[in-house]
Scaffold this motif. Structure first.
Motif, PDB file in Angstrom:
ATOM      1  N   PHE A 163      41.692  51.720  46.648  1.00  0.00           N
ATOM      2  CA  PHE A 163      41.736  53.157  46.888  1.00  0.00           C
ATOM      3  C   PHE A 163      42.528  53.360  48.170  1.00  0.00           C
ATOM      4  O   PHE A 163      42.097  52.920  49.238  1.00  0.00           O
ATOM      5  N   LEU A 164      43.693  53.975  48.057  1.00  0.00           N
ATOM      6  CA  LEU A 164      44.592  54.142  49.194  1.00  0.00           C
ATOM      7  C   LEU A 164      44.315  55.465  49.893  1.00  0.00           C
ATOM      8  O   LEU A 164      44.015  56.465  49.246  1.00  0.00           O
ATOM      9  N   SER A 165      44.439  55.444  51.222  1.00  0.00           N
ATOM     10  CA  SER A 165      44.298  56.681  51.999  1.00  0.00           C
ATOM     11  C   SER A 165      45.126  56.543  53.273  1.00  0.00           C
ATOM     12  O   SER A 165      45.516  55.432  53.643  1.00  0.00           O
ATOM     13  N   PRO A 166      45.398  57.645  53.964  1.00  0.00           N
ATOM     14  CA  PRO A 166      46.184  57.575  55.200  1.00  0.00           C
ATOM     15  C   PRO A 166      45.514  56.724  56.289  1.00  0.00           C
ATOM     16  O   PRO A 166      46.179  56.184  57.149  1.00  0.00           O
ATOM     17  N   ARG A 170      40.768  50.931  50.860  1.00  0.00           N
ATOM     18  CA  ARG A 170      39.386  50.521  50.624  1.00  0.00           C
ATOM     19  C   ARG A 170      39.381  49.842  49.264  1.00  0.00           C
ATOM     20  O   ARG A 170      40.050  50.300  48.338  1.00  0.00           O
ATOM     21  N   TYR A 171      38.651  48.723  49.166  1.00  0.00           N
ATOM     22  CA  TYR A 171      38.612  47.974  47.921  1.00  0.00           C
ATOM     23  C   TYR A 171      37.185  47.916  47.392  1.00  0.00           C
ATOM     24  O   TYR A 171      36.245  47.735  48.160  1.00  0.00           O
ATOM     25  N   GLU A 172      37.077  48.046  46.075  1.00  0.00           N
ATOM     26  CA  GLU A 172      35.782  47.893  45.413  1.00  0.00           C
ATOM     27  C   GLU A 172      35.910  46.795  44.374  1.00  0.00           C
ATOM     28  O   GLU A 172      36.908  46.711  43.662  1.00  0.00           O
ATOM     29  N   VAL A 173      34.872  45.961  44.289  1.00  0.00           N
ATOM     30  CA  VAL A 173      34.840  44.899  43.293  1.00  0.00           C
ATOM     31  C   VAL A 173      34.464  45.521  41.953  1.00  0.00           C
ATOM     32  O   VAL A 173      33.435  46.171  41.826  1.00  0.00           O
TER      33      VAL A 173
END
Length: 182
Positions: A163-166, A170-173
């Motif tokens: 999940f990309l943000s400025p 963030r990564y989720e398994v």
């Protein structure tokens, strides 16, 4: 969804890399430091993935019977052109077998293999803009002696969603895939 496949790090290695990056960060630092919870060894970046591709991917990866792999972090380095500061990982024969197995398994689901050779590493920081290579070389020069890291054996690989943000990724398994004992 934006997916990739990687090997998670052992807690001791995360602690050691955290201590190292804390020492290297400076008040006027223009680098974007990766958060410890995002550190991993990428096996294959899949990118934007359709639900159909994901439905193909998970059962295909479940059918793999790949060996556990020793993980040895050996050197700190930089990818000048990409603007990346990283901790390199020695590519053990087992890790190469995992990489090759994963890439072969994802092909029928519509994912292409990376053109560049497999270079296992952990991205610690990124630099953007003019002079990024110089900034990274300055950072690398701050390291007076080669740090030593705990060796470990990876017992699984993971399917992550990014999940990309400025403020950073963030990564989720999404799925876990066990590696078999010898």
């Amino acid at each position: 969804m934006r997916l990739f496949i990687g090997i998670p790090l052992a807690g001791a290695v995360i602690d050691e890399l955290s201590a190292l990056t804390r020492r290297l960060k400076a008040g006027a630092d223009t680098l974007r430091w990766a958060a410890p919870e995002t550190w991993h060894i990428t096996l294959q970046f899949l990118g934007n993935t359709t639900p159909e591709q994901c439905s193909c991917l998970v059962p295909t990866l479940r059918r793999l019977h790949l060996p556990r792999t020793p993980v040895v972090i050996d050197e700190l380095g930089i990818f000048d052109r990409a603007g990346v500061f990283f901790a390199g990982v020695k590519p053990a024969a087992e890790m190469i077998a995992i990489y090759e197995g994963v890439v072969a398994a994802t092909g029928p689901c519509g994912f292409a293999a990376e053109i560049r050779p497999f270079h296992p590493h952990i991205t610690l920081a990124r630099s953007k803009g003019d002079g990024r290579a110089a900034k990274l070389r300055e950072l690398k020069a701050k390291i007076s002696q080669h740090p030593r890291f705990t060796r470990f054996v990876a017992s699984e690989f993971l399917l992550y969603e990014a999940f990309l943000s400025p403020t950073g990724s963030r990564y989720e398994v999404r799925e876990r895939f066990p590696l078999k004992s010898a």
